[in-house]
Each structure stands twice: as C-alpha cells, then as structure tokens.
Design an enzyme around this catalytic site. Sequence first.
Site, PDB file in Angstrom:
ATOM      1  CD  GLU A   1      -6.811   3.803   2.752  1.00 12.77           C
ATOM      2  OE1 GLU A   1      -6.286   3.777   1.920  1.00 12.77           O
ATOM      3  OE2 GLU A   1      -6.388   3.871   4.136  1.00 12.77           O
TER       4      GLU A   1
ATOM      5  CG  HIS B   1      -4.892   9.371   6.256  1.00  9.80           C
ATOM      6  ND1 HIS B   1      -4.483   9.219   7.436  1.00  9.80           N
ATOM      7  CD2 HIS B   1      -4.326   8.318   5.447  1.00  9.80           C
ATOM      8  CE1 HIS B   1      -4.335   8.228   7.817  1.00  9.80           C
ATOM      9  NE2 HIS B   1      -3.866   7.584   6.563  1.00  9.80           N
TER      10      HIS B   1
ATOM     11  CG  HIS C   1      -1.188   6.403   2.151  1.00 12.26           C
ATOM     12  ND1 HIS C   1      -0.809   5.338   2.452  1.00 12.26           N
ATOM     13  CD2 HIS C   1      -2.235   6.534   3.073  1.00 12.26           C
ATOM     14  CE1 HIS C   1      -1.202   4.646   3.445  1.00 12.26           C
ATOM     15  NE2 HIS C   1      -2.204   5.319   3.655  1.00 12.26           N
TER      16      HIS C   1
ATOM     17  CG  HIS D   1       1.158   5.744   6.977  1.00 10.19           C
ATOM     18  ND1 HIS D   1       0.629   7.010   7.294  1.00 10.19           N
ATOM     19  CD2 HIS D   1       0.255   4.925   6.837  1.00 10.19           C
ATOM     20  CE1 HIS D   1      -0.534   6.787   7.093  1.00 10.19           C
ATOM     21  NE2 HIS D   1      -0.972   5.689   6.836  1.00 10.19           N
TER      22      HIS D   1
ATOM     23  NE  ARG E   1      -3.404   2.712   0.703  1.00 12.17           N
ATOM     24  CZ  ARG E   1      -3.410   3.964   0.266  1.00 12.17           C
ATOM     25  NH1 ARG E   1      -2.620   4.290  -0.539  1.00 12.17           N
ATOM     26  NH2 ARG E   1      -4.330   4.771   0.603  1.00 12.17           N
TER      27      ARG E   1
ATOM     28  CD  GLU F   1      -3.475   3.718   8.941  1.00 12.12           C
ATOM     29  OE1 GLU F   1      -3.258   4.549   7.791  1.00 12.12           O
ATOM     30  OE2 GLU F   1      -2.510   2.928   8.878  1.00 12.12           O
TER      31      GLU F   1
END
Length: 252
Positions: A160, A95, A93, A138, A90, A99
């Site tokens: 997401e 945000h 990225h 991360h 993944r 999380e």
Amino acid sequence: MANSDPEPRRGDQGASPFAGRNVELERQNPDLLVPPTTDSRLVPNLKFSFSQAHTRVEKGGWTREVTSRDLPIASQLSGVQFGLEPGAYREIHWHQQSEWAYMLSGSCRISAVDHEGRNFIEDVKAGDLWFFPQGVPHNIQALEDGAQFLLVFDDGAFSENNTFLLSDFFAHTPRHVLAKNFGWTLEQMENLPEREKYIFQGDVPPPLQQDRVVSPTGDIPGASSTECSRRPRNDSAGVRSGSPTRQTSPPP
C-alpha cells in the site's frame, strides 16, 4: 497440567524449555513448538499476524499490511488492514493489482473513475464486499460510524505504500503544467499539498443520492460491490439468494 507452560517435548524426546521464551505465542502455535511427526525438515511459516505488522499512523486513520516480505509463502496474495475515522479518506490512488475488500466494521463510501470518465460510487457496511480492477483510480471515505476493512491483492509483493497517489503526482509536477492541463490559475493551486496525503481527515459526506454523479459514458467495467450484510441468514448447507449486488458489466 492443562494450565502449565507448554514444553518442547514429545514422549521421551525433547528437553526443558529455554529462557527468554514467549509463552503466549507458543500457546497460540503448539505445532511450531512441538511439530507433528509428519513434518519433514524445513516447513515454511504458514501464518503471520497483523498484530506483528508495522502500522502506519496518519491523521484520520491507520493501516498495516502482510506481504511476501513477512510471509514468503504468500507469493500470490497480500493483505492490508485499514481503520478510518468518520469522514476520513484513503485518497484517490491506483495500482497494478486488482483489489478485493471485506468490510470488518462501520461503513464507507467507495468511488472510482477511469480514463474514459466512467465512474462507480456506492456505500458499503460491515459484512459487504467490493472489487476494483487493476489500474482503476479509486478512493474510500468513512461514513459517520468510521470504517475498518480488509483488502486483498493478487500479488504477494504488493505494498500500500507504493500505490500511485494523486497528491504525490501533483506534488512532483510543475505548477505551470498542472495549470495548463486543468485550466487552473496559480492562485488556485496555492494550497496544493507538497507531499502525498495518503490518509487525511475530511467531513462526513452527504447521503449517497446527493453525492452520486451519473457519467454519460457509463459505469466502470468490472467494478462491483456486494451487500452481503443484507443476505438472509442461513444456518444450513447451501447458499440462499438475497444478496443485492451493484456490479457493472464485465471488462471487455
């Protein structure tokens, strides 16, 4: 009668069930088919199955989410499921939301780096937890047995699909700007992706000690992982010690 189809009846109230019904769902939700007498007028839906959520399928894995768009009462929390093939990423990225994560199966390597060069890298496996503060870039990479995990965010409207992706940033930034910023040549950028990667296949990484990078500026404040999978089993009340935690200092 225990195996008969459920009916919308309560004593002398109700009527015969209608055609085109989904009996399996009604069996799973008996209090929706025949609500308790204590229910008064409109009662909001209190659950939404991941099995009914739209799944995004990419090379190397898949993901699906349940947010306030699916479950309006969940205004402060949203959940995301991920499945990654061995070695799949993944991509890095970040945000605006914090999380939390719970490893469902397999194992993966989680890593992060912030704007001051501080980092965090650990391996987690089924039963373990991790936490990344909001705004910290991360990424997640599955190890040799693949990985499935559940993410929880402190915002019901989170998605997401709207995170800030490094590959998407590169794709929308002029090449000469990237070259000047990173000291790259145009030839070195020929294979940069033209769109976001999100999930992509990679090679299984080497052992953690070979992959670890020690930053002179230290660890990211607040980032942590907890090895619940190593916690001694306790079938009685209370909590036993024995859950190793890799945690940096709390944020200032």
